[in-house]
Scaffold this active site. Sequence first.
Site: not given
Length: 220
Positions: A102, A104
Amino acid sequence: MTYKENFIRFMVDCGVLTFGDFTLKSGRKAPYFVNTGNYKTGAQLAKLGEFYAECIKENNIEVQTLFGPAYKGIPLAVSASVALYNKYGMEVSYCFDRKEVKDHGEGGMFVGKKLGDGEKVVIIEDVMTSGKALREVMPKLIGAANVDVTAMVITVDRMEKALDSDLSAVDQAYKDFGVKVYSIVNINDIIDAIRNGVVEGKEFLDKMLEYRDTYGANKL
């Protein structure tokens, strides 16, 4: 019945364990097939978690966190952690990996418990055929922290030699990584369940024995 016999009957009732003539991914012709994708209700998943919990408890496996490899391992680890608490009062964390990191928010590779050095981790999987899943997740786990992978727990050990080895995937995993793999049941348990009338399928018993004799792995 023992919990192993109960589990074999549970697999048959769920359509997960079937008998017949099957061609496996390896090309081998097998008289039985295990399709864990046929677990599809909350009741089945809750019961499955209890069998994992019983296997962990019976074998005195040290665990602080259950790790479920994405994607199939995720509901298995969750159900097992819930069952350990409900059945034995053991509060065990869980986590799983993302297929992609991921980039963000909080970011990272893992969801759930943040792993720490020395943490006792047990990997939860369905079946083990080649050991590919373990080879993929071990670098991720060790990369996250200096964890102690105390065990891997699977539902069925086929006890078959690999295509490129006379050892089973379970024994190869121990040889390569030092990780002991525990199964709720193995092929011998299934054969005994047929022989003792726990489940139907006596017409396949001779083929089951022949298959085991042909592809059974050597022991470490």
